[in-house]
Design an enzyme around this catalytic site. Structure first.
Site, PDB file in Angstrom:
ATOM      1  N   SER A 115      -8.665-102.922  91.919  1.00 24.27           N
ATOM      2  CA  SER A 115      -7.679-103.549  92.807  1.00 24.27           C
ATOM      3  C   SER A 115      -6.734-104.518  91.959  1.00 24.27           C
ATOM      4  O   SER A 115      -6.958-104.990  90.851  1.00 24.27           O
ATOM      5  CB  SER A 115      -8.427-104.675  93.576  1.00 24.27           C
ATOM      6  N   LYS A 116      -5.540-104.910  92.682  1.00 26.84           N
ATOM      7  CA  LYS A 116      -4.609-105.616  91.837  1.00 26.84           C
ATOM      8  C   LYS A 116      -4.900-107.090  91.748  1.00 26.84           C
ATOM      9  O   LYS A 116      -4.258-107.718  90.797  1.00 26.84           O
ATOM     10  CB  LYS A 116      -3.018-105.481  92.664  1.00 26.84           C
ATOM     11  N   ARG A 117      -5.878-107.563  92.164  1.00 27.66           N
ATOM     12  CA  ARG A 117      -6.373-108.930  92.024  1.00 27.66           C
ATOM     13  C   ARG A 117      -7.065-108.985  90.689  1.00 27.66           C
ATOM     14  O   ARG A 117      -6.924-109.897  89.873  1.00 27.66           O
ATOM     15  CB  ARG A 117      -7.590-109.301  93.116  1.00 27.66           C
ATOM     16  N   ASN A 120      -6.830-106.106  88.160  1.00 30.00           N
ATOM     17  CA  ASN A 120      -6.019-105.204  86.991  1.00 30.00           C
ATOM     18  C   ASN A 120      -4.580-104.891  87.712  1.00 30.00           C
ATOM     19  O   ASN A 120      -4.435-104.927  89.028  1.00 30.00           O
ATOM     20  CB  ASN A 120      -6.664-103.862  87.072  1.00 30.00           C
TER      21      ASN A 120
END
Ligand code: GLU
Length: 493
Positions: A252-254, A256
């Protein structure tokens, strides 16, 4: 039979590495069988789909060297390849299903649906709503129909029993029908949902094998049933393992960077990224780590995919990228790669107006503009000493900015300025004071070119990565802080 596979992204955000990963495996599967690989844009969500996102998806997949035989840009015999352009096709098929008794018009209001779900919850039953739950008394159904109430079209689903779906990697998957709801096929605005459009298009486009992420397993029973209702042969299904963060949570962009734009802007080589994606759950017969796309296609075997969640590890990708630079690129190729990356007229051209007013000799340009050609700046906690904010406020400011920037649909200076102004107001700070820590985070120094322009030029991914990096340098946001921040941020929005 000619093997035909597809990637079917929804253009609702940044081009995701997960999309490239699934595209790569579909491409290799098709090529290995001498087949074709199709790109279809699933933009039935008219609110969230944007042309910018679609363009970025096409650009990133081509940058990675993943070429499709048919698609919205190259055309093909089964077009259009954009669902929003496929007119009334889906409505016609929905009508067919209604006529054959496999779908029905549902006039239930959202309040009624909530009540029905509440009642099921209270009774400790599955929340899946079945045709029988949704049915209205005949006169009421007729009245709503006559009065022209808005309706959706839903598919009929069995109330009991087990649905058995075959998966190329997982064998037999069993799902209780009790858990499967009477899926909406056509929304009240007449647009199809993913399920109807996906099945109809896979059929009409002659797709023979569907390789997609495991998050779609739960949709498989509905799709299988739709194929049965239509009397069509279903493509073989293959649900690929999801990419994971090193801590094994879902990528998840949180945690990575997940956008291909990020890897491109950070100076990764496309062949290294594609190679690394090929290592996600798959290996060459001789287990070597470095291989080209051609080699992967030549040796591809879907049965070599292992289902244990593949970890997308930035450090490993960085290592592999270094190997490519050292082993594969001679001076001429490295120069070419650098030019394609940032040392080109288009990119340097954007930077010239930034440096011109600030230099007296050409030799001052590189030190001043270094942040346009670098990844994460080398900064430390002490660099923020001059900022007159408590640690908590400082972290919050940076975190809020990251979150606001995540939501910016089209990245340009005016939009960013709007976000910054709104947040400066919220923190009760003058623009200059608000931007002071942002400046350090983004340019890596306390005096440089304009930070607003720098962010606009660097793009969303690099900007956000630098802000996140500054948060880490400042000790990171604790779980407790994150909770507080999230609440305040929600109230603000
Ligand atoms: N549009 C879906 C997506 O965004 C496609 C899923 C599928 O491959 O069926 O991933």
């Amino acid at each position: 039979m000619t093997v035909r596979t597809r990637i079917a992204p929804s253009p609702t955000g940044d081009p995701h590495v997960g999309t490239a990963y699934i595209a790569l495996f579909n491409l290799c599967f098709a090529r290995q069988h001498g087949g074709q690989f199709i790109l279809r844009i699933e933009d039935t969500d008219r609110v969230r789909s944007t042309p910018e996102s679609e363009q970025m998806i096409l650009d990133s997949l081509s940058w990675l060297g993943l070429e499709w035989d048919e698609g919205p840009d190259v055309g093909g015999p089964h077009g259009p390849y954009r669902q929003s352009e496929r007119g009334d096709i889906y409505g016609e098929y929905a009508r067919q299903l209604i006529e054959s008794g496999h779908a029905f018009k549902c006039y239930r209001t959202s309040e009624e649906l909530d009540e029905l779900r509440e009642a099921r919850k209270a009774a400790g039953m599955h929340l899946a709503l079945k045709p029988a739950d949704l049915a209205l008394p005949a006169e009421e159904q007729a009245r709503r129909e006559q009065e022209g109430w808005p309706y959706v079209v839903r598919m009929s689903v069995p109330a009991t029993g087990t649905c058995v779906v075959e998966d190329m990697l997982r064998g037999v998957i069993e799902v209780e029908w009790a858990q499967v709801d009477a899926q909406i096929l056509l929304k009240s605005d007449g647009m199809p949902t993913y399920h109807l459009a996906n099945v109809v298009d896979d059929h009409l486009m002659g797709i023979t094998h569907v390789l997609r992420g495991e998050e779609w397993i739960n949709s498989a029973p509905k799709h299988q049933l739709l194929y049965e209702y239509f009397g069509w042969q279903m493509p073989m299904l293959c649900h690929m393992p999801l990419l994971r963060n090193p801590d094994k949570s879902k990528l998840s962009k949180r945690k990575n960077p997940t956008s291909i734009n990020y890897y491109r802007r950070m100076g990764f080589l496309p062949q290294a990224v594609t190679n690394y994606l090929g290592r996600m759950g798959w290996s060459m017969p001789d287990e070597r780590e470095k291989f080209s796309l051609d080699e992967m296609m030549a040796h591809f075997d879907i049965q070599r995919v292992s289902l244990g969640g593949p970890v997308f590890d930035l450090d490993k990708l960085t290592w592999l990228n270094g190997v490519y630079i050292r082993e594969d690129l001679d001076d001429a190729a490295l120069l070419k790669a650098l030019m394609e990356w940032a040392f080109n007229e288009e990119y340097v051209g954007q930077i010239l107006p930034q440096v011109r007013p600030r230099v007296e000799t050409l030799s001052q340009v590189a030190p001043l503009a270094g942040h346009f050609f670098s990844g994460l700046p080398v900064i430390e906690e002490a660099d923020f000493d001059a900022v007159k904010l408590s640690r908590e406020e400082l972290l919050k400011l940076l975190q809020f900015l990251v979150w606001r920037f995540e939501l910016v649909p089209a990245w340009h200076k005016e939009a960013l300025l709007g976000e910054v102004k709104a947040l400066a107001g919220h923190f009760d700070l003058k623009m200059k004071a608000f931007l002071a820590p942002v400046f350090i985070a983004v340019t890596g120094s306390s005096s440089s070119t304009s930070v607003m322009d720098a962010m606009a030029i660097l793009g969303s991914d690099v900007t956000r990565a630098r802000l996140r990096h500054a948060i880490e340098v400042l000790g990171g946001v604790s779980k407790k802080q994150a909770k507080r921040f999230e609440k305040e941020f929600r109230d603000l929005a």
